[in-house]
Design an enzyme around this catalytic site. Structure first.
Site, short mmCIF file in Angstrom:
data_model
loop_
_atom_site.label_atom_id
_atom_site.label_comp_id
_atom_site.label_asym_id
_atom_site.label_seq_id
_atom_site.Cartn_x
_atom_site.Cartn_y
_atom_site.Cartn_z
CD GLU A 22 -3.04 -0.62 -0.09
OE1 GLU A 22 -3.19 0.39 -0.81
OE2 GLU A 22 -3.65 -1.45 -0.58
CB VAL A 23 4.11 2.14 1.81
CG1 VAL A 23 4.99 3.50 1.66
CG2 VAL A 23 3.46 1.97 2.91
CG ASP A 254 -30.72 44.45 0.25
OD1 ASP A 254 -30.52 43.27 1.18
OD2 ASP A 254 -31.17 44.37 -0.79
CE LYS A 276 -35.46 46.31 -2.12
NZ LYS A 276 -35.86 45.31 -2.98
N GLY A 307 -29.54 39.94 1.28
CA GLY A 307 -29.74 39.04 2.32
C GLY A 307 -29.85 37.60 1.80
N GLY A 308 -29.39 36.64 2.38
CA GLY A 308 -30.12 35.41 1.94
C GLY A 308 -29.91 34.91 0.61
CG ASP A 309 -31.20 32.10 -2.91
OD1 ASP A 309 -30.12 31.43 -3.43
OD2 ASP A 309 -32.05 32.72 -3.90
CB ALA A 338 -34.27 33.64 6.01
CG MET A 389 -40.49 39.88 4.13
SD MET A 389 -40.82 40.22 2.38
CE MET A 389 -41.04 38.67 1.61
CB ALA A 418 -31.99 33.04 11.70
N1 SAH Z 1 -33.62 36.90 0.18
C1 SAH Z 1 -33.98 36.79 1.78
C2 SAH Z 1 -35.39 36.96 2.01
C3 SAH Z 1 -35.52 38.44 1.91
S1 SAH Z 1 -37.03 38.73 2.57
C4 SAH Z 1 -33.53 35.04 1.91
O1 SAH Z 1 -33.20 34.42 0.99
O2 SAH Z 1 -33.36 34.85 3.18
C5 SAH Z 1 -36.68 39.28 4.14
C6 SAH Z 1 -37.34 38.57 5.15
O3 SAH Z 1 -36.21 37.43 5.33
C7 SAH Z 1 -37.43 39.19 6.51
O4 SAH Z 1 -38.56 39.71 6.74
C8 SAH Z 1 -37.28 37.83 7.55
O5 SAH Z 1 -38.51 37.28 7.40
C9 SAH Z 1 -36.38 36.64 6.62
N2 SAH Z 1 -34.93 36.80 6.96
C10 SAH Z 1 -34.15 37.22 6.36
N3 SAH Z 1 -32.78 37.11 7.13
C11 SAH Z 1 -33.18 36.61 8.20
C12 SAH Z 1 -32.54 36.28 9.55
N4 SAH Z 1 -31.09 36.34 9.57
N5 SAH Z 1 -33.40 35.87 10.56
C13 SAH Z 1 -34.75 35.78 10.42
N6 SAH Z 1 -35.34 35.98 9.31
C14 SAH Z 1 -34.51 36.68 8.31
#
Ligand code: SAH
Length: 463
Positions: A22-23, A254, A276, A307-309, A338, A389, A418
């Site tokens: 193996e080595v 944002d 926003k 934020g998020g996706d 989120a 939201m 979160a």
């Molecule tokens: N594009 C983002 C969502 C934007 S809408 C995504 O995919 O996460 C904004 C909403 O997302 C907020 O009102 C809240 O409900 C949620 N949100 C985004 N970040 C959050 C977090 N860190 N913790 C809790 N809720 C979150």
């Protein structure tokens, strides 16, 4: 520096491996990455080596080593379990001036093999001279993550165009500047995005401009990167997001993008806030779209950080529609939304064999004091509901769900901020959650999770 790093040309070269356990197999695997002719001698062989022999990738002779086996090879690896024999082979090779490596026996190595990050034709070789293998592994892992795999394709493209570029520039500095521009610009970006034809076309176009001397000084094509920054924890960014963020001339972001994440954008980038907050739109969407277009047309690399996706309640679709209209290059980088961020960090799996077989992401945004949703479709057995939201509309959400048949004691969770340090989770039922939310003075951004999976929170919470 005791060990001098070099790269050995293996084309048409013979390499000998004595030993086939193996080595030895590990070293053979390394050699198989090269163009060397590999010759293995050993009385017995492990399955891996036998397989290589059957596949015709190595030449294997099942017999004992003889002194005359050492002849004119470029490299020799020795990996038998007989220390005396290992030392003997080392001596013969040394006498003949052949580079020899007795595996795991540094004093008997005329060369050592580095740790490698292989993005051929780009190869990074690392060594600690045997002194700190763990540190070396750590550094290698770091490099593996920062060097995109497609660097390899970029290297190949550079290789193919090397002569043509050399001919186009008599001046070395101008040539270097050209390559730097290619590396920083859309050619490389297309490669990283697996669009090799597009990359090649862009490179040829740029080169043709240079060759016909029509290139405008410093002309740079702008682009927009629509990037999901995830829910807050900067470690949840993707490699791609980080790489593009570090190329930004300007970042348009944002409210949901955390300060920590913003700090990871290229230091010199201009930062434009278009945040926003609910019913307090800083810039209307149409103006954001125009801003992206203007900056990109001016040749800037615009990072649109969300934020998020970007494609989940992020209005990313609208932004790229405009970019399409203006024929602007763009990329969309998904982010952790989120819902998945909040679920993981609050110990509430969105699906679970015993609780939920489907999950719905819905908006709880209030419009003229109502929420326009298909409530009967939402109230289904074994279905988790996630409302974005929805904090202001929480009383309406709870009321509608109960009116459409959901049990009053259905568990519900509110997750504020979160994945961030200041994350808070409040749980209750459809009946008492509104009072609890008020009591706890929850603020946006807050996500709502409804369903029996919420009952797992107490057991599974970890953050
Ligand atoms: N594009 C983002 C969502 C934007 S809408 C995504 O995919 O996460 C904004 C909403 O997302 C907020 O009102 C809240 O409900 C949620 N949100 C985004 N970040 C959050 C977090 N860190 N913790 C809790 N809720 C979150």
């Amino acid at each position: 520096m005791r060990y001098f790093p070099i790269f050995v040309d293996t084309q048409d070269q013979d390499c000998l491996v004595v030993g086939a356990g193996e080595v030895a197999a590990r070293k053979i695997e390394l050699l198989l990455k090269t163009e060397a002719r590999i010759h293995v001698i050993a009385p017995d062989a492990c399955n891996t080596v036998l397989q290589y022999a059957q596949q015709g990738r190595i030449q294997f002779e099942q017999r004992r080593f003889q002194d005359k086996d050492v002849s004119t090879q470029t490299l020799i690896f020795v990996a038998t379990d007989n220390n005396h024999l290992n030392a003997h082979i080392h001596q013969i090779a040394r006498d003949k001036g052949i580079m020899v490596n007795v595996v795991d026996n540094t004093p008997l190595c005329r060369f050592i093999t580095p740790a490698i990050v292989d993005r051929s034709p780009i190869v990074v070789a690392l060594s600690s001279g045997g002194s700190a293998p763990v540190l070396l592994r750590y550094i290698r892992q770091k490099l593996e993550t920062v060097l995109p795999h497609s660097i390899s394709k970029l290297g190949t493209l550079f290789q193919r165009f090397r002569d043509r570029v050399k001919a186009a520039f008599s001046d070395v500095d101008a040539r270097r500047a050209f390559w730097e521009e290619v590396m920083e610009g859309d050619v490389a970006e297309h490669i990283y995005n697996n669009q090799e034809t597009k990359a090649e076309t862009a490179l040829i176009q740029r080169l043709t401009q240079v060759e016909s001397q029509t290139a405008e000084e410093g002309a740079k094509k702008g682009a927009v990167y629509l990037i999901g920054a995830g829910p807050g924890d900067p470690e949840l960014l993707t490699f791609k997001a980080l790489r593009l963020m570090q190329k930004a001339d300007v970042v348009v972001y944002d409210r949901l993008v955390s300060k920590d994440i913003l700090e990871m954008v290229r230091r010199d980038a201009e930062k434009v806030y278009v945040g926003k907050a609910k019913s307090n739109h800083t810039l209307p969407q149409g103006e954001i779209n125009q801003l992206l277009v203007e900056r990109a047309l001016a040749g800037q690399r615009v990072v649109r950080l969300k934020g998020g996706d970007p494609f989940i309640f992020g209005r990313g679709g609208e932004e790229i529609e405009t970019l399409f209209q203006y024929n602007i290059d763009f990329q969309v980088v998904p982010g952790i939304t989120a819902a998945t961020g909040a679920a993981s960090y609050s110990g509430i799996p969105l699906t679970h064999r015993d609780h939920a077989q489907s999950v719905v992401f819905a908006t709880g945004h209030l419009k003229e004091d109502t929420i326009d949703l298909d409530w009967p479709a939402l109230v289904q057995k074994g279905q988790t509901l996630v409302f974005y939201m929805g904090l202001t509309g929480l009383p309406i959400i709870c009321k509608q769900l109960v009116q459409h048949g959901m049990p009053k004691d259905m568990p519900i969770a509110l997750v504020q901020s979160a994945t961030c340090e200041q994350q808070r989770v409040v749980t209750g039922t459809l009946t008492d959650i509104v009072a609890k939310a008020e009591q706890e003075a929850l603020k946006p951004p807050t996500l709502i999770i409804v369903g029996s999976v919420v009952s797992l929170h107490d057991k599974l919470k970890w953050f």
